[in-house]
Structure formats: structure tokens, C-alpha cells
Design a protein around this motif. Structure first.
Motif, PDB file in Angstrom:
ATOM      1  N   SER A  18      -3.801  40.200  16.161  1.00 49.82           N
ATOM      2  CA  SER A  18      -3.920  38.783  16.501  1.00 49.82           C
ATOM      3  C   SER A  18      -4.964  38.519  17.573  1.00 49.82           C
ATOM      4  O   SER A  18      -5.876  37.704  17.401  1.00 49.82           O
ATOM      5  CB  SER A  18      -2.560  38.239  16.950  1.00 49.82           C
ATOM      6  OG  SER A  18      -1.621  38.285  15.903  1.00 49.82           O
ATOM      7  N   ALA A  76       1.031  32.726  18.276  1.00 48.64           N
ATOM      8  CA  ALA A  76       2.292  33.277  17.769  1.00 48.64           C
ATOM      9  C   ALA A  76       2.581  34.629  18.412  1.00 48.64           C
ATOM     10  O   ALA A  76       3.726  34.947  18.740  1.00 48.64           O
ATOM     11  CB  ALA A  76       2.234  33.410  16.249  1.00 48.64           C
ATOM     12  N   SER A  77       1.533  35.426  18.615  1.00 43.31           N
ATOM     13  CA  SER A  77       1.701  36.722  19.266  1.00 43.31           C
ATOM     14  C   SER A  77       2.164  36.560  20.711  1.00 43.31           C
ATOM     15  O   SER A  77       3.025  37.297  21.188  1.00 43.31           O
ATOM     16  CB  SER A  77       0.371  37.484  19.218  1.00 43.31           C
ATOM     17  OG  SER A  77       0.446  38.675  19.962  1.00 43.31           O
ATOM     18  N   HIS A 115       5.885  35.203  20.833  1.00 43.30           N
ATOM     19  CA  HIS A 115       6.879  35.942  20.068  1.00 43.30           C
ATOM     20  C   HIS A 115       7.981  36.501  20.972  1.00 43.30           C
ATOM     21  O   HIS A 115       7.732  37.273  21.893  1.00 43.30           O
ATOM     22  CB  HIS A 115       6.192  37.077  19.308  1.00 43.30           C
ATOM     23  CG  HIS A 115       7.124  37.963  18.556  1.00 43.30           C
ATOM     24  ND1 HIS A 115       7.975  37.503  17.583  1.00 43.30           N
ATOM     25  CD2 HIS A 115       7.341  39.291  18.653  1.00 43.30           C
ATOM     26  CE1 HIS A 115       8.668  38.517  17.108  1.00 43.30           C
ATOM     27  NE2 HIS A 115       8.307  39.611  17.733  1.00 43.30           N
ATOM     28  N   VAL A 137       1.991  24.473  17.771  1.00 46.42           N
ATOM     29  CA  VAL A 137       2.551  25.816  17.950  1.00 46.42           C
ATOM     30  C   VAL A 137       3.253  25.910  19.306  1.00 46.42           C
ATOM     31  O   VAL A 137       4.318  26.528  19.426  1.00 46.42           O
ATOM     32  CB  VAL A 137       1.461  26.893  17.817  1.00 46.42           C
ATOM     33  CG1 VAL A 137       2.033  28.281  18.124  1.00 46.42           C
ATOM     34  CG2 VAL A 137       0.863  26.886  16.420  1.00 46.42           C
ATOM     35  N   ALA A 158       7.158  26.822  19.684  1.00 41.44           N
ATOM     36  CA  ALA A 158       7.591  27.973  20.476  1.00 41.44           C
ATOM     37  C   ALA A 158       8.662  27.609  21.490  1.00 41.44           C
ATOM     38  O   ALA A 158       9.310  28.496  22.047  1.00 41.44           O
ATOM     39  CB  ALA A 158       6.392  28.584  21.196  1.00 41.44           C
ATOM     40  N   GLN A 171      10.327  35.264  15.105  1.00 40.20           N
ATOM     41  CA  GLN A 171       9.608  34.150  15.717  1.00 40.20           C
ATOM     42  C   GLN A 171       8.121  34.174  15.387  1.00 40.20           C
ATOM     43  O   GLN A 171       7.504  33.121  15.192  1.00 40.20           O
ATOM     44  CB  GLN A 171       9.816  34.170  17.235  1.00 40.20           C
ATOM     45  CG  GLN A 171       9.074  33.095  17.999  1.00 40.20           C
ATOM     46  CD  GLN A 171       9.742  31.737  17.911  1.00 40.20           C
ATOM     47  OE1 GLN A 171      10.421  31.431  16.937  1.00 40.20           O
ATOM     48  NE2 GLN A 171       9.549  30.924  18.939  1.00 40.20           N
ATOM     49  N   TYR A 172       7.541  35.337  15.321  1.00 38.66           N
ATOM     50  CA  TYR A 172       6.108  35.424  15.015  1.00 38.66           C
ATOM     51  C   TYR A 172       5.804  34.766  13.678  1.00 38.66           C
ATOM     52  O   TYR A 172       4.891  33.936  13.576  1.00 38.66           O
ATOM     53  CB  TYR A 172       5.652  36.886  14.998  1.00 38.66           C
ATOM     54  CG  TYR A 172       4.179  37.051  14.713  1.00 38.66           C
ATOM     55  CD1 TYR A 172       3.243  36.896  15.725  1.00 38.66           C
ATOM     56  CD2 TYR A 172       3.731  37.330  13.423  1.00 38.66           C
ATOM     57  CE1 TYR A 172       1.880  37.036  15.466  1.00 38.66           C
ATOM     58  CE2 TYR A 172       2.371  37.473  13.164  1.00 38.66           C
ATOM     59  CZ  TYR A 172       1.460  37.322  14.179  1.00 38.66           C
ATOM     60  OH  TYR A 172       0.106  37.444  13.913  1.00 38.66           O
ATOM     61  N   LEU A 194       6.215  30.891  13.736  1.00 40.88           N
ATOM     62  CA  LEU A 194       5.116  30.186  14.393  1.00 40.88           C
ATOM     63  C   LEU A 194       3.838  30.228  13.552  1.00 40.88           C
ATOM     64  O   LEU A 194       3.081  29.248  13.507  1.00 40.88           O
ATOM     65  CB  LEU A 194       4.863  30.781  15.776  1.00 40.88           C
ATOM     66  CG  LEU A 194       5.988  30.578  16.797  1.00 40.88           C
ATOM     67  CD1 LEU A 194       5.647  31.255  18.114  1.00 40.88           C
ATOM     68  CD2 LEU A 194       6.246  29.092  17.014  1.00 40.88           C
ATOM     69  N   VAL A 195       3.584  31.347  12.891  1.00 42.91           N
ATOM     70  CA  VAL A 195       2.416  31.427  12.008  1.00 42.91           C
ATOM     71  C   VAL A 195       2.547  30.420  10.866  1.00 42.91           C
ATOM     72  O   VAL A 195       1.605  29.688  10.539  1.00 42.91           O
ATOM     73  CB  VAL A 195       2.237  32.856  11.456  1.00 42.91           C
ATOM     74  CG1 VAL A 195       1.206  32.879  10.331  1.00 42.91           C
ATOM     75  CG2 VAL A 195       1.813  33.805  12.575  1.00 42.91           C
TER      76      VAL A 195
END
Length: 383
Positions: free
Chosen positions: A83, A133-134, A137, A183, A187, A310-311, A314-315
Motif C-alpha cells: 500500500s 486503509a493500511s 487497519h 475513508v 475508519a 477493516q482493511y 475501507l478499500v
């Protein structure tokens, strides 16, 4: 045998055949249906010929579809590890555009790669989603409430937005910022913090307006009053409104649109493709196309909801939001609801690099779906 070796053997057993069965083929069918609508529209835009738009459109879609399926088979955890390197690569490409990019229509937005012009800003939106996202996470609520924790991802959004504004490309910069902040919300960043940032943007908007290029200010002025320059800056939106209204309920019929085929409608194969479709197929046809687009957007959101990590959630949220912004900006633009911004209708408008980037995004989305049940061992440390 080490724990890592046993883990790799276990993951390898989840073979390609199993992954192919995991792909949402219904979602792929929706994308094929949308690309087929694009073929029909581009066939009409060329006056009833597959050249020069429609045939190339389907060839590009076939390549993009193959690329999407290949990305779908890549383990989402491997994508997660790449990422931030991918984000860094995207920023480097934006910097290269400023130094050696191709200039067209008063903007320096493209770079020649393999004999084809690409817009790194389109790739940047995707890798920004991966990077955010990373970062978020498995972040705890305590860390989400710490303003210092939010500074790096905020900078990660502002850097590409600033570089894209320098091209200049106001429309893509706004979309990039919106995707980033969505995003943030997904999150778990508290609403009041985002509202505070929006208020700050509103305060600096008048200053930003003074630094816009002349053609960008002209677009805003034309949006507020298109009739002020009916043969100049206001021509495009006036002709688009005429075409939308002349289609009526059922449209004039395939290949029978007067505004499009008499060349009153500008850029009918790219920015104003929705207008041409609405003129030929009417309100019913336009709503049917919007319904198909909504199914694709909602399908992407549903993929995110079904994901266990979660990653991936979010992606999926970021990719779906990016696609939604494409659709919203294009359709609102041709209706005169927002200033003209030069954003294509994805998988319908003519254009190679934009389609490939959209299909890469769908490949990431499909990888989330295929690997929705995998486990990340220790959160961000693994990524």
C-alpha cells in the motif's frame, strides 16, 4: 517446519480454482452490461459505426476485465503490504508529470508510458485508498481519538491533492479529497473533526478562488449564468440542456438524436455521453442507466460490509466512493448542477487510461470479496 512455512502452505492450498469460484460473477456481469451500454453510445456517437470509438472501447474493456480478474486473485494481504510503496510511486509519478508531463488543453496532466498517455492522478486516487486503509487497519478508538495519529493520513491526502491542483485539474483534486475524507469517516474519525476541516476549507475558498486559472473561474461563472456567454463558455452546458430536454420521456430513438448527430453537442463521445444517451432513449433510458450505475455502487458497498477485516472494508468503501464520484460529477455536470469539470462517465465514455484505472479499482474490490474471510495476524504491523 516454521510457523511461517506452515502458514504459506496453508494459504497456497487456497488455489486459483477456489478463488475463481469466489469471484462475484454477478458483479462482473453488471460491469459487462455497463460497458455494453458504452458500446451502444459510442456506436451512435460515431454516426452508426464501430470506428473509431466503439470497437476500441470494447477491446480496452476486454483488457481491463482480464486485468481485473488477475488482480482479484492476488491475496489482499499482499496488496496491503504494498500500500505505502504504491502510494510513494503515485506521488513520484505526479512529480514527474510536473517536470516532463504532456501538455494538452492548457493543462499538464498526462505522462507517456508505453506509447499511451496516462493520468497519474487517476492512479493516485486508488493508491491513496490503499494507503489510508493500511494506516487505519485495526486502529483502536483511543488512537483514532488522538489528533497526532490523524496527521500522517491527513498529509497523505493533502499532498496528492496539492500536486493535482498544480496540473491544474480541479475536478480530480476535489474527487481525490472527497474519497480520502470518506475513508476517514469509514475508519471511525469523529464527524466533528471532519466538519471542522470542511469549515476551514470553506473559509479559505474565497482565497483559493483568486488563485484559480482563468478558465476555471470562467467555468464557475458560466455555471452560475450560462446565458452570459451562450456562444463561448456557456455553449456546452446550454446545448447539453437542450439535448436532455428534447429527449422527452422515451427519447428520439437510436441514432436519431439531433443535437448529437448534427454536432451541436460538444464532446459527445466523452464528457457528454450521458446527454447523448438521454436524448436518444429519453428519461426512461437515462434512469435505467442510472439504476445500473447505482447497482454497481451499492454492490461495491455490500462487498465491503461482508468483509471481515477493516482493511478490506475501507478499500471497498474508497473504491466505491471513487466510482460514485465519477458518476455524480459527470451526470451533475451535464445537467448544469455543478460547473463543467471534464470527468468521464466510467465504462461508458471514450477513453483508455481512465477505463483501465477504473478496472484496476474493481480488481482491488474483487480481491477484497475473494479474500473477505482471511485473517490479518497483528494489524498494521503485518502490513
Amino acid at each position: 517446519m516454521s510457523l511461517m512455512e506452515r502458514r504459506l502452505i496453508r494459504e497456497t492450498s487456497f488455489g486459483l480454482t477456489s478463488k475463481l469460484w469466489q469471484i462475484s460473477w454477478l458483479y462482473v456481469l453488471l460491469l459487462c452490461a455497463l460497458a455494453s451500454v458504452g458500446y451502444v453510445a459510442l456506436y451512435s456517437a460515431a454516426g452508426g459505426s464501430s470506428e473509431p470509438y466503439a470497437a476500441r472501447h470494447m477491446l480496452r474493456f476486454a483488457f481491463g476485465l482480464t486485468l481485473m480478474l488477475c488482480i482479484a486473485l492476488v491475496d489482499i494481504r499482499f496488496i496491503a503490504r504494498l500500500s505505502w510503496p504504491a502510494y510513494a510511486g503515485g506521488v513520484i509519478l505526479l512529480l514527474l508529470v510536473m517536470k516532463m508531463g504532456h501538455v494538452g488543453k492548457g493543462a499538464q496532466r498526462w505522462i507517456d508510458i508505453g506509447g499511451m498517455l496516462w493520468q497519474p492522478s487517476e492512479l493516485m486516487k486508488l493508491v491513496l485508498v490503499l494507503a489510508l486503509a493500511s494506516w487505519f487497519h485495526k486502529a483502536s478508538w483511543e488512537r483514532m481519538g488522538n489528533p497526532l495519529f490523524l496527521i500522517p493520513p491527513a498529509v497523505a491526502v493533502l499532498v496528492p491533492v496539492g500536486l493535482i491542483l498544480k496540473e491544474p485539474n480541479l475536478g480530480t483534486a476535489v474527487i481525490t479529497a472527497v474519497v480520502g475524507f470518506v475513508v476517514f469517516l469509514g475508519a471511525g474519525v469523529r464527524w466533528w473533526k471532519v466538519a471542522l476541516l470542511v469549515a476551514l476549507v470553506a473559509l479559505v475558498a474565497p482565497i483559493a478562488y483568486d488563485h484559480l486559472h482563468d478558465y476555471q473561474r470562467a467555468r464557475i461563472t458560466t455555471f452560475l449564468n450560462p446565458e452570459s456567454d451562450p456562444l463561448g463558455a456557456g455553449y456546452n452546458i446550454i446545448q447539453s440542456r437542450i439535448a436532455l430536454g428534447s429527449g422527452g420521456m422515451w427519447g428520439k430513438g437510436f441514432l436519431q438524436g439531433t443535437q448529437g448527430h448534427l454536432n451541436f453537442l460538444p464532446e459527445k463521445q466523452t464528457d457528454f455521453i450521458f446527454t447523448m444517451l438521454a436524448e436518444e432513449f429519453g428519461l426512461v433510458g437515462g434512469l435505467a442507466l442510472l439504476g445500473l450505475l447505482c447497482l454497481i455502487i451499492l454492490g461495491g458497498m455490500f462487498i465491503g460490509l461482508r468483509c471481515r477485516h477493516q482493511y478490506g472494508r475501507l478499500v471497498a468503501l474508497g473504491i466505491s466512493t471513487n466510482f460514485f464520484m465519477y458518476v455524480f460529477v459527470n451526470v451533475a455536470m451535464v445537467m448544469g448542477a455543478i460547473p463543467v469539470g471534464g470527468v468521464p462517465l466510467p465504462l461508458v465514455s471514450h477513453g483508455g487510461s481512465a477505463m483501465i484505472m477504473v478496472m484496476i479499482g474493481f480488481g482491488l474490490l474483487m480481491s477484497v470479496h475473494v479474500h473477505r474471510d482471511v485473517e490479518f495476524s497483528d494489524g498494521r504491523d503485518e502490513i
